[in-house]
Design a protein around this motif. Structure first.
Motif, PDB file in Angstrom:
ATOM      1  N   VAL A   1      42.398  26.674  42.712  1.00 44.25           N
ATOM      2  CA  VAL A   1      42.199  27.995  43.354  1.00 44.25           C
ATOM      3  C   VAL A   1      41.363  28.903  42.446  1.00 44.25           C
ATOM      4  O   VAL A   1      40.451  29.605  42.904  1.00 44.25           O
ATOM      5  CB  VAL A   1      43.565  28.672  43.653  1.00 44.25           C
ATOM      6  N   LEU A   2      41.680  28.875  41.136  1.00 44.86           N
ATOM      7  CA  LEU A   2      40.915  29.701  40.194  1.00 44.86           C
ATOM      8  C   LEU A   2      39.461  29.229  40.153  1.00 44.86           C
ATOM      9  O   LEU A   2      38.530  30.042  40.133  1.00 44.86           O
ATOM     10  CB  LEU A   2      41.536  29.617  38.788  1.00 44.86           C
ATOM     11  N   SER A   3      39.278  27.917  40.157  1.00 49.30           N
ATOM     12  CA  SER A   3      37.930  27.341  40.114  1.00 49.30           C
ATOM     13  C   SER A   3      37.118  27.767  41.348  1.00 49.30           C
ATOM     14  O   SER A   3      35.961  28.183  41.240  1.00 49.30           O
ATOM     15  CB  SER A   3      38.038  25.818  40.028  1.00 49.30           C
ATOM     16  N   GLU A   4      37.763  27.684  42.507  1.00 44.39           N
ATOM     17  CA  GLU A   4      37.074  28.084  43.753  1.00 44.39           C
ATOM     18  C   GLU A   4      36.737  29.574  43.755  1.00 44.39           C
ATOM     19  O   GLU A   4      35.664  29.994  44.198  1.00 44.39           O
ATOM     20  CB  GLU A   4      37.983  27.768  44.958  1.00 44.39           C
ATOM     21  N   THR A   5      37.699  30.375  43.288  1.00 45.27           N
ATOM     22  CA  THR A   5      37.472  31.836  43.234  1.00 45.27           C
ATOM     23  C   THR A   5      36.280  32.144  42.327  1.00 45.27           C
ATOM     24  O   THR A   5      35.419  32.966  42.654  1.00 45.27           O
ATOM     25  CB  THR A   5      38.742  32.563  42.721  1.00 45.27           C
ATOM     26  N   LEU A   6      36.239  31.466  41.180  1.00 43.35           N
ATOM     27  CA  LEU A   6      35.143  31.658  40.233  1.00 43.35           C
ATOM     28  C   LEU A   6      33.800  31.299  40.885  1.00 43.35           C
ATOM     29  O   LEU A   6      32.818  32.044  40.782  1.00 43.35           O
ATOM     30  CB  LEU A   6      35.386  30.786  38.991  1.00 43.35           C
ATOM     31  N   ASN A   7      33.774  30.183  41.600  1.00 40.40           N
ATOM     32  CA  ASN A   7      32.534  29.777  42.272  1.00 40.40           C
ATOM     33  C   ASN A   7      32.108  30.787  43.329  1.00 40.40           C
ATOM     34  O   ASN A   7      30.936  31.132  43.458  1.00 40.40           O
ATOM     35  CB  ASN A   7      32.724  28.409  42.943  1.00 40.40           C
TER      36      ASN A   7
ATOM     37  N   LEU B   1      45.054  34.635  46.893  1.00 34.54           N
ATOM     38  CA  LEU B   1      43.708  34.160  46.544  1.00 34.54           C
ATOM     39  C   LEU B   1      43.216  33.134  47.575  1.00 34.54           C
ATOM     40  O   LEU B   1      42.058  33.163  47.991  1.00 34.54           O
ATOM     41  CB  LEU B   1      43.703  33.528  45.139  1.00 34.54           C
ATOM     42  N   LYS B   2      44.133  32.232  47.995  1.00 37.95           N
ATOM     43  CA  LYS B   2      43.762  31.225  49.000  1.00 37.95           C
ATOM     44  C   LYS B   2      43.341  31.903  50.307  1.00 37.95           C
ATOM     45  O   LYS B   2      42.372  31.514  50.961  1.00 37.95           O
ATOM     46  CB  LYS B   2      44.936  30.273  49.266  1.00 37.95           C
ATOM     47  N   LYS B   3      44.084  32.942  50.654  1.00 42.06           N
ATOM     48  CA  LYS B   3      43.799  33.667  51.901  1.00 42.06           C
ATOM     49  C   LYS B   3      42.395  34.305  51.832  1.00 42.06           C
ATOM     50  O   LYS B   3      41.619  34.236  52.793  1.00 42.06           O
ATOM     51  CB  LYS B   3      44.872  34.741  52.114  1.00 42.06           C
ATOM     52  N   LEU B   4      42.082  34.897  50.675  1.00 43.22           N
ATOM     53  CA  LEU B   4      40.761  35.521  50.508  1.00 43.22           C
ATOM     54  C   LEU B   4      39.653  34.473  50.627  1.00 43.22           C
ATOM     55  O   LEU B   4      38.613  34.714  51.239  1.00 43.22           O
ATOM     56  CB  LEU B   4      40.655  36.216  49.145  1.00 43.22           C
ATOM     57  N   LEU B   5      39.884  33.296  50.017  1.00 42.01           N
ATOM     58  CA  LEU B   5      38.871  32.233  50.076  1.00 42.01           C
ATOM     59  C   LEU B   5      38.670  31.750  51.513  1.00 42.01           C
ATOM     60  O   LEU B   5      37.546  31.506  51.945  1.00 42.01           O
ATOM     61  CB  LEU B   5      39.277  31.060  49.169  1.00 42.01           C
ATOM     62  N   ALA B   6      39.804  31.634  52.254  1.00 40.57           N
ATOM     63  CA  ALA B   6      39.723  31.178  53.657  1.00 40.57           C
ATOM     64  C   ALA B   6      38.936  32.194  54.495  1.00 40.57           C
ATOM     65  O   ALA B   6      38.076  31.833  55.303  1.00 40.57           O
ATOM     66  CB  ALA B   6      41.129  30.992  54.216  1.00 40.57           C
ATOM     67  N   GLU B   7      39.254  33.503  54.270  1.00 41.45           N
ATOM     68  CA  GLU B   7      38.541  34.559  55.017  1.00 41.45           C
ATOM     69  C   GLU B   7      37.039  34.502  54.728  1.00 41.45           C
ATOM     70  O   GLU B   7      36.203  34.670  55.610  1.00 41.45           O
ATOM     71  CB  GLU B   7      39.072  35.939  54.625  1.00 41.45           C
ATOM     72  N   GLN B   8      36.730  34.242  53.453  1.00 35.85           N
ATOM     73  CA  GLN B   8      35.319  34.215  53.072  1.00 35.85           C
ATOM     74  C   GLN B   8      34.591  33.057  53.766  1.00 35.85           C
ATOM     75  O   GLN B   8      33.462  33.214  54.210  1.00 35.85           O
ATOM     76  CB  GLN B   8      35.194  34.063  51.545  1.00 35.85           C
ATOM     77  N   SER B   9      35.265  31.897  53.845  1.00 35.47           N
ATOM     78  CA  SER B   9      34.589  30.750  54.459  1.00 35.47           C
ATOM     79  C   SER B   9      34.444  30.940  55.976  1.00 35.47           C
ATOM     80  O   SER B   9      33.533  30.419  56.588  1.00 35.47           O
ATOM     81  CB  SER B   9      35.320  29.446  54.145  1.00 35.47           C
ATOM     82  N   THR B  10      35.351  31.752  56.591  1.00 36.00           N
ATOM     83  CA  THR B  10      35.217  31.985  58.048  1.00 36.00           C
ATOM     84  C   THR B  10      34.188  33.063  58.360  1.00 36.00           C
ATOM     85  O   THR B  10      33.290  32.863  59.164  1.00 36.00           O
ATOM     86  CB  THR B  10      36.573  32.405  58.692  1.00 36.00           C
ATOM     87  N   ASN B  11      34.327  34.232  57.715  1.00 34.11           N
ATOM     88  CA  ASN B  11      33.402  35.311  58.121  1.00 34.11           C
ATOM     89  C   ASN B  11      32.344  35.661  57.065  1.00 34.11           C
ATOM     90  O   ASN B  11      31.589  36.622  57.224  1.00 34.11           O
ATOM     91  CB  ASN B  11      34.184  36.572  58.524  1.00 34.11           C
TER      92      ASN B  11
END
Length: 922
Positions: free
Chosen positions: A643-649, A591-601
């Motif tokens: 992580v869950l909170s960030e994913t939800l946002n 999940l952290k990896k997905l969030l990082a990818e989202q913030s980069t690209n």
């Protein structure tokens, strides 16, 4: 539709609908014609189109419109026009009888639906037969009307009510011999005209289905002989054969109460037994359609005489030749044939299980043994089949139904005896692989019902299966893995098998075709052998860490994690936190990896796989924690929350992903209970803030979980009430839109789950708030919603709300609750009862009535005198007559219902009274 459209324009729209090559043009025409059909102009325009008789399409559209208007909008016509409408429809059907059969059917339905609603048209069957029976050219449409008339009596589209329906059924029963005589003379006149015979049999079947034919009159009627002659004849065409078969099946169904129909029952019984030779002839000719028809007839025969067969096996109409016929069909090479009889075998098993008589069981045991033998043969895959068995194609679904049937009838043969016999066929012979696989499949079906204690055969089976070489056919390995999974009870009683079994399953897990089956088997072993598996937890953890290196289906991967979590909960408390953290780590990192990818690209990949895996871990990690001990999972869940909170946002606009986030959080909260207190504030803040922009109903559901966990805590109540009020505002805005209750049943369901939890956990907090009035008003509006879950939630809310003011006067705040409920009922009681009664009569399906009855029962317990007045007023507001002039409800029926409800001594009497009363409006 503003004004009456030009006839030429309507005709043009119909042409576009049927012939325009442009889909957009078709769509526009369809919408416009739909609007026309809903308007008052549709009556006149369809009548004119039928008179013009320009072509099949325009006449079909007009006939269908007429039928639809009579079914759904008959109330639009003043009573003085009814006779003219009837005469016009009869003229149209006579003029159009040769244009197209589908137009005749639509007009026949329109005439039938008119006759059922038009109380002034007395003895319609008699008048129709008088008018047309001497004209052979009118016979096809007369028979069509007489076929659809009994079929429409119980039509869901017509709400003619029980009084009118009873009147019609009595009328049809009175004229039924006339109809049968008409059909018989029609057969005599037209001889072997196949089309006419098919029409006659369809019509006769329709009257059998309504249950109004005189069985003594039918027993000696020529038509019955003709039916069986046609079914015995080898040269009968497929269509005629099917019509005759349908008719015999309807006749058998109609005499289900054999004892009151003995002459007809005997004729049908003997008639069907004569068809065995014809069945063999159809098999020899490889005519599968006819074979299936005969099997349907034999099955219906067995279903009808089931009770007689069980009561007096081998005597009279309990003759066991009926079962022989079904077993002959079970011997047919096509599995579709035996499948027709499954329902009968279920019912037979159920009857014998209830009676539980050893002598009776011994009479039927040989038949079940032969059936099982046939089923095992039908489950064989083709010898040239490659790979594992398909579970989702037709044959795979057939095998699943076999498995269910075997589980239901195995008690007659004895699980152990059957298991041993099956095993000995493998042990003593060396059958081809497809036989071995089918035998293992049946063994897997019954493995759970075999006693695992001190059972040498079962132990031997397990030992032999785990020694199967990798060289055997892939399907055999697949099914043997399923068998091992079903034998987890045996492993639990004999822990010495655990290591070899796990080794065997691990081999399967590493092979792509077998991986998901092996994962499911490991999940079963984990569920049943939780304590023995604790020593293997590290191994399970390794599998969980590298889950995606195995070729698993989503379901199998989640199942493996579930098994791992069940074992984790059995570890010593001090180890659980660390192990849970390890188990969640893979998911959290992803999940952290997905969030990082989202913030980069800026692209967001789908996180649902990881959320579902976390959810299953939280859901099934339920260690036993004594009072006062800190929950071992608390720390882990606190660490995972950001992580869950960030994913939800990140995915707040996507309902599907938000739903998975909420599900994950729901199980996290449930997992640690009060231990999640530190998440309460940030979680509620985030839920409320996202919900203002994206009102996903899952937030309401999550809110109900929080109220359930924290609603009893004094310090949390105000915060939870604030949450409820903040969530209610956007919800009410959404539900106030036109058709919104119907379009958002999930929101209704989840809103009232939340409100109900509040009533259960902290009723005074809710009742003392300003929001309660709006919630009650919303509940009254939603009471008519025809949606199973939503309606159930609404009714449960009202029931529980009223119930808080009934009974428990030893509780400290009882008087306050009673006063607050009293105020709410004073303001809303009459409106609520009006809505409930109207909804029961006109909107809700019968299965919802027990819930409504519980609400009425609670209101009556709360304040009987007020309730009696409210109910009386509500009953006065109901319509007493239908648009066709038939009496819907008599004064006596109204007063009887009022008395039954208000004098009821238990809730089920209220439910029974509502069921009976609402039939008057259905």
């Amino acid at each position: 539709m503003e004004g009456k459209p030009n006839l030429a324009l309507v005709y043009q729209a119909v042409q576009v609908l049927y012939h325009d090559p442009d889909p957009a043009g078709k769509e526009r025409a369809s919408l416009w014609l739909g609007e026309l059909q809903r308007s008052m102009f549709a009556w006149e325009i369809s009548d004119q189109l039928l008179q013009l008789k320009q072509d099949v399409e325009s006449c079909y559209f007009a006939a269908q419109t007429m039928k639809m208007k009579i079914q759904t909008s008959f109330y639009e016509l003043p009573p003085e026009t009814h006779n003219a409408l009837r005469d016009s429809l009869l003229t149209h059907i006579q003029n159009l009888k040769d244009l197209s059969p589908i137009i005749v059917t639509q007009l026949a339905l329109a005439i039938a639906d008119l006759a059922l609603q038009m109380a002034s048209w007395k003895g319609c069957v008699h008048t129709l037969i008088e008018k047309y029976n001497n004209d052979i050219s009118s016979m096809p449409f007369l028979i069509e009307i007489l076929t659809v008339l009994p079929e429409e009596v119980h039509s869901r589209s017509l709400r003619i009510g029980a009084n009118r329906r009873t009147e019609i059924i009595e009328d049809l029963a009175f004229y039924s011999n006339t109809v049968v005589s008409l059909l018989a003379s029609c057969v005599e006149k037209t001889g072997n005209d196949e089309k006419m015979l098919i029409k006659v049999f369809r019509c006769l079947g329709s009257w059998f289905n309504l249950g109004v034919l005189d069985s003594n009159f039918m027993a000696s009627n020529q038509l019955l002989m003709v039916l069986f002659q046609i079914l015995q004849r080898d040269e009968t065409s497929t269509n005629l054969h099917e019509a005759a078969s349908d008719c015999v099946c309807s006749a058998l169904y109609a005499i289900e109460n054999v004892d009151t129909n003995i002459p007809l029952a005997l004729q049908l019984f003997q008639g069907v037994l004569t068809l065995e030779t014809a069945y063999h002839m159809a098999v020899a000719r490889e005519d599968l359609d006819k074979v299936l028809n005969y099997c349907r007839i034999f099955t219906e025969l067995c279903e009808t005489f089931l009770e007689t067969t069980v009561r007096t096996p081998g005597q009279g109409m309990g003759d066991l030749r009926t079962l022989e016929l079904l077993l002959i069909c079970a011997g047919h090479p096509q599995y579709e044939v035996v499948e027709i009889s499954f329902n009968f075998w279920y019912r037979l098993g159920e009857h014998l299980y209830k009676i539980n008589d050893a002598n009776l069981h011994s009479i039927f045991r040989p038949y079940i043994q032969r059936l099982l033998h046939c089923l095992a043969r039908h489950c064989q895959l083709d010898p040239d089949h490659e790979g594992i068995p398909e579970e989702t194609d037709d044959f795979g679904e057939f095998r699943m139904r076999v498995s269910d049937l075997v589980k239901d009838v195995i008690f007659l043969v004895g699980s152990m005896e059957c298991f041993s016999q099956l095993y000995s066929t493998l042990k003593d012979g060396s059958p081809p692989w497809e036989v071995t696989e089918a035998v293992l499949f049946i063994m897997a079906s019954i493995a759970k019902s075999v006693d695992p204690e001190n059972n040498p055969t079962v132990s031997e089976v397990l030992q032999q299966v785990v020694l199967l070489p990798e060289s055997v056919h892939m399907a055999v390995r697949y099914t043997s893995i399923e068998l091992v999974g079903e034998m987890s009870e045996v492993v639990d009683r004999n822990p010495r098998f655990l290591d070899p079994v796990l080794n065997y399953l691990m081999k399967g897990l590493r092979e792509k075709p077998l991986a998901s089956a092996a994962a499911k088997a490991i999940h079963n072993i984990c569920s049943v052998c939780r304590d023995h598996m604790a020593q293997h937890f590290q191994g399970l953890l390794e599998i969980a860490r590298s889950l995606d290196s195995f070729a698993l289906s989503t379901e199998a991967a989640v199942g493996l994690l579930k098994g791992t979590a069940l074992v984790l909960a059995r570890l010593p408390l001090e180890k659980i936190a660390e192990c849970l953290s390890d188990l969640c780590a893979v998911q959290v990192l992803a999940l952290k990896k997905l969030l990082a990818e989202q913030s980069t690209n800026g692209k967001s990949a789908d996180p649902t796989v990881w959320l579902d895996r976390l959810a299953v871990i939280f859901r099934h990690t339920n260690p036993i924690v004594e009072n006062g001990q800190t929950h071992p999972c608390q720390k882990v869940i606190q660490e995972i929350w950001p992580v869950l909170s960030e994913t939800l946002n990140a995915h707040q606009a996507d309902n599907r992903i938000v739903e998975r986030c909420c599900r994950c959080l729901r199980f996290a909260v449930r997992c640690v209970g009060k231990g999640s207190a530190c998440l309460l504030q940030p979680l509620v803040t985030q839920m409320v803030s996202v919900y203002q922009v994206y009102p996903h109903s899952c937030f309401l559901y999550l809110g109900s979980i929080l109220v359930d966990e924290y609603g009893m805590e004094e310090g949390c109540r105000q915060g939870l009430l604030d949450m409820l009020q903040a969530l209610c505002m956007p919800t009410f805005q959404l539900l106030e839109q036109p058709n919104s209750l119907r379009n958002h049943p999930d929101t209704v369901d989840d809103l009232f789950r939340l409100a109900t939890r509040f009533v259960q956990r902290s009723p005074v907090t809710l009742l003392g708030s300003t929001i309660i009035v709006h919630i009650i008003q919303c509940a009254i509006a939603a009471a008519s919603l025809d949606h199973r879950d939503a309606n159930c939630s609404v009714m449960k809310f009202i029931r529980d709300l009223v119930h808080t003011g009934v009974g428990n006067d030893h509780e400290e705040d009882f008087e306050l609750r009673k006063r607050l409920i009293g105020q709410a009922m004073e303001q809303n009681g009459q409106q609520l009862i009006n809505q409930l009664l109207h909804s029961c009569c006109f909107c809700l399906p019968p299965y919802t009535l027990p819930d409504v009855a519980e609400v009425l029962w609670e209101i009556m317990l709360f304040n009987r005198p007020m309730f009696c007045r409210w109910l009386e007023n509500a009953l006065k507001g109901l319509p007493k007559e239908t648009a066709g002039g038939a009496v819907t409800v008599t004064h006596k029926q109204l007063t009887d219902f009022h008395k039954q409800v208000t004098s009821a001594e238990e809730c089920k009497q209220v439910c029974w009274a509502i069921r009976e009363f609402t039939r008057l409006y259905r």
